[in-house]
Write an enzyme that holds these catalytic residues in place. Structure first.
Site, PDB file in Angstrom:
ATOM      1  N   ASP A  44      34.817  89.279  35.535  1.00 29.48           N
ATOM      2  CA  ASP A  44      33.689  89.590  34.467  1.00 29.48           C
ATOM      3  C   ASP A  44      34.574  90.300  33.396  1.00 29.48           C
ATOM      4  OD1 ASP A  44      34.412  92.131  35.531  1.00 29.48           O
ATOM      5  OD2 ASP A  44      32.114  92.461  35.860  1.00 29.48           O
ATOM      6  N   SER A  45      35.781  90.453  33.418  1.00 32.88           N
ATOM      7  CA  SER A  45      36.565  90.727  31.931  1.00 32.88           C
ATOM      8  C   SER A  45      36.516  89.779  31.098  1.00 32.88           C
ATOM      9  CB  SER A  45      38.004  90.831  32.230  1.00 32.88           C
ATOM     10  OG  SER A  45      38.603  89.811  33.084  1.00 32.88           O
ATOM     11  N   ASP A  83      34.061  86.980  40.054  1.00 35.42           N
ATOM     12  CA  ASP A  83      33.282  88.321  39.995  1.00 35.42           C
ATOM     13  C   ASP A  83      31.745  88.034  40.178  1.00 35.42           C
ATOM     14  OD1 ASP A  83      34.733  90.654  40.375  1.00 35.42           O
ATOM     15  OD2 ASP A  83      35.142  90.633  38.075  1.00 35.42           O
ATOM     16  N   LYS A 113      33.851  88.573  44.321  1.00 30.73           N
ATOM     17  CA  LYS A 113      34.523  90.166  44.367  1.00 30.73           C
ATOM     18  C   LYS A 113      33.114  91.020  43.821  1.00 30.73           C
ATOM     19  CE  LYS A 113      37.463  91.731  40.946  1.00 30.73           C
ATOM     20  NZ  LYS A 113      36.324  93.030  40.382  1.00 30.73           N
ATOM     21  N   GLU A 115      32.115  95.254  42.854  1.00 33.70           N
ATOM     22  CA  GLU A 115      32.466  96.723  42.550  1.00 33.70           C
ATOM     23  C   GLU A 115      31.817  97.707  43.465  1.00 33.70           C
ATOM     24  OE1 GLU A 115      32.566  97.470  38.468  1.00 33.70           O
ATOM     25  OE2 GLU A 115      33.733  95.932  37.837  1.00 33.70           O
ATOM     26  N   GLU A 182      41.900 100.109  40.919  1.00 30.05           N
ATOM     27  CA  GLU A 182      42.180  99.925  39.677  1.00 30.05           C
ATOM     28  C   GLU A 182      42.397 101.335  39.194  1.00 30.05           C
ATOM     29  OE1 GLU A 182      39.576  97.469  37.198  1.00 30.05           O
ATOM     30  OE2 GLU A 182      40.465  97.935  35.501  1.00 30.05           O
TER      31      GLU A 182
HETATM   32  O1  KIV Z   1      37.085  91.489  35.790  1.00 28.38           O
HETATM   33  C1  KIV Z   1      38.334  91.776  36.149  1.00 28.38           C
HETATM   34  O2  KIV Z   1      39.347  91.054  35.440  1.00 28.38           O
HETATM   35  C2  KIV Z   1      38.704  92.489  37.048  1.00 28.38           C
HETATM   36  C3  KIV Z   1      40.310  92.718  37.129  1.00 28.38           C
HETATM   37  C4  KIV Z   1      40.861  93.802  36.010  1.00 28.38           C
HETATM   38  C5  KIV Z   1      40.815  93.226  38.644  1.00 28.38           C
HETATM   39  O3  KIV Z   1      37.929  93.039  37.598  1.00 28.38           O
END
Ligand code: KIV
Length: 275
Positions: A44-45, A83, A113, A115, A182
């Site tokens: 989600d970056s 994510d 993924k 969090e 992280e």
């Molecule tokens: O969203 C993302 O790119 C991440 C990585 C920094 C692990 O969660």
């Protein structure tokens, strides 16, 4: 050979390091796959590096599906993890399963993924029970940036470090197949890695993790707004791209691009009948 959750586990057991990068588009995913990267995270970056948002809070399920399915189309051997965006799983285990299912069916992910530590365990358990592999994410969890008071290193105090160890054991017990660590101290990441059977994937967590991940724009020098301490530029493509854009701009303005070799022909007699 397709990289699967079993491949990741086997790599940890054999002491082989796991390489992961983020990716958000088809062309770059093809290059990452050709380079032999084990896993791609459609993170989600993308809110920051693709959409220009200040954080990941506003990223939607539709964003993740659109970018995720573009990446998945390019990947045959590389594992694709997508994510779960903010508020797509926090509300309930049922909401989490429904949205994880969408990332698999519509985004064509191989895993999702999310969090969180102990608090996210009901969701991790429910998603894995639905047959969907879950990668967890501990330490600096960007979706909680407002609660954490900024993007800062986590687990430096005794209480914080203890909580991270407990969270890591809890997400493993809940069924996570791997965990991103992280921005935590390297020695703490090493300790967590030694306590877990599942692989740890570090970003800003030192060399003792089972694998590493970076945001690809960061490691290629494409994102110049800020460079976190843990990033190394493996290339300076930002400068090379800007130079190419300037060169193109100059040639267009000088009339030297396109040349005859880039243009299409028409027979003279066809053209003459138009006048
Ligand atoms: O969203 C993302 O790119 C991440 C990585 C920094 C692990 O969660």
């Amino acid at each position: 050979m397709k990289n699967t959750t079993a491949t990741f586990l086997q790599m940890k057991q054999q002491g082989e390091k796991i390489s992961m990068l983020t990716c958000y588009d088809y062309s770059t995913a093809k290059l990452e796959e050709e380079a032999g990267i084990n896993g791609i995270l459609v993170g989600d970056s993308l809110g920051n590096v693709m959409l220009g948002l200040p954080d990941t809070i506003s990223v939607t399920m539709e964003d993740m599906i659109t970018f995720g399915r573009a990446v998945a189309r390019a990947c045959h051997d590389t594992m694709v993890v997508i994510d779960m965006p903010f508020m797509s799983y926090q509300v309930s285990a049922e909401q989490a399963v429904q949205n994880a299912g969408r990332l698999m069916k519509e985004g064509r992910a191989n895993a999702v993924k999310l969090e969180g530590g102990a608090a996210a365990c009901p969701q991790i358990r429910a998603i894995t029970n639905a047959g969907i592999p879950v990668m967890a994410h501990l330490g600096l969890t960007p979706q909680s940036v407002n609660a954490l008071g900024g993007n800062r290193v986590q687990g430096k105090s005794e209480a914080g470090a203890k909580r991270l160890v407990e969270d890591a054991l809890a997400i493993q017990a809940a069924g996570a197949f791997a965990v991103v660590l992280e921005c935590i101290p390297a020695r703490l990441a090493e300790l967590i890695t030694s306590k877990l059977d599942i692989p740890t994937i570090g970003i800003g967590a030192g060399a003792g993790c089972d694998g590493q991940i970076l945001v690809y724009q960061d490691m290629l020098g494409l994102f110049s707004e800020y460079t976190p301490k843990f990033v190394r530029h493996f290339a300076e493509l930002g400068g090379a791209m800007k130079e190419a854009f300037q060169h193109y701009d100059a040639e267009v303005k000088a009339g030297s691009f396109p040349g005859a070799e880039h243009s299409f022909k028409i027979d003279d007699d066809v053209l003459s009948r138009l006048y």
